[in-house]
Write an enzyme that holds these catalytic residues in place. Structure first.
Site, PDB file in Angstrom:
ATOM      1  N   TYR A 163      -1.383   0.424  10.695  1.00 58.86           N
ATOM      2  CA  TYR A 163      -1.572  -0.069   9.549  1.00 58.86           C
ATOM      3  C   TYR A 163      -0.334   0.367   8.426  1.00 58.86           C
ATOM      4  O   TYR A 163       0.161  -0.685   7.712  1.00 58.86           O
ATOM      5  CB  TYR A 163      -2.978   0.763   8.694  1.00 58.86           C
ATOM      6  N   SER A 206       0.815  -1.137  -0.203  1.00 56.24           N
ATOM      7  CA  SER A 206       0.120   0.057  -0.121  1.00 56.24           C
ATOM      8  C   SER A 206       0.744   1.077   0.027  1.00 56.24           C
ATOM      9  O   SER A 206       2.002   1.222   0.530  1.00 56.24           O
ATOM     10  CB  SER A 206      -0.851  -0.045   1.349  1.00 56.24           C
TER      11      SER A 206
END
Length: 132
Positions: free
Chosen positions: A40, A27
């Protein structure tokens, strides 16, 4: 080092053939930490680190291609699944302008469709208007 049951299932054959392709999906959060996204992002920084380790372990030593795709916000319907009202509003705002999953698939195909002597190390793909 590639470890775990999945790696143990494929690593010996890839090394013996001196070919194969490992592709990890990460990501943009593994490049830049967003607001309230530390945990995250940490998981995505891990993917970046382990991918680089794979590249060195099996890529350089055995000729196995190792790639990573780092997408930004993807329109997968995730924002509709947020149950907290304020969180849902934030998620829906963030999801506006998100890229279609097909665009990420195109990036994956590009990485996998290289000659065996070329490795696409990292593709970063995100919405044009995403601020990171």
């Amino acid at each position: 080092m590639l470890t775990g049951p999945h790696a143990d299932a494929v690593r010996p054959a890839m090394i013996a053939r001196r070919s194969g392709h490992i592709l990890n999906l990460s990501s943009v959060a593994g490049i830049r930490v967003g607001d309230a996204g530390g945990v995250y992002s940490a998981t995505k920084f891990f993917i970046r680190g382990i991918t680089d380790s794979f590249r060195r372990e099996v890529g350089i030593a055995h000729g196995i291609q190792v790639s990573m795709i780092s997408p930004g916000v993807i329109d997968t319907g995730w924002a509709d699944k947020v149950s907290n009202a304020e969180g849902k509003r934030i998620a829906q705002d963030l999801n506006e302008g998100a890229i279609h999953p097909d665009h990420v698939a195109d990036a994956v195909v590009h990485a996998l469709d290289q000659p065996t002597d070329v490795t696409v190390n990292d593709i970063v793909i995100h919405p044009t208007r995403q601020d990171w």
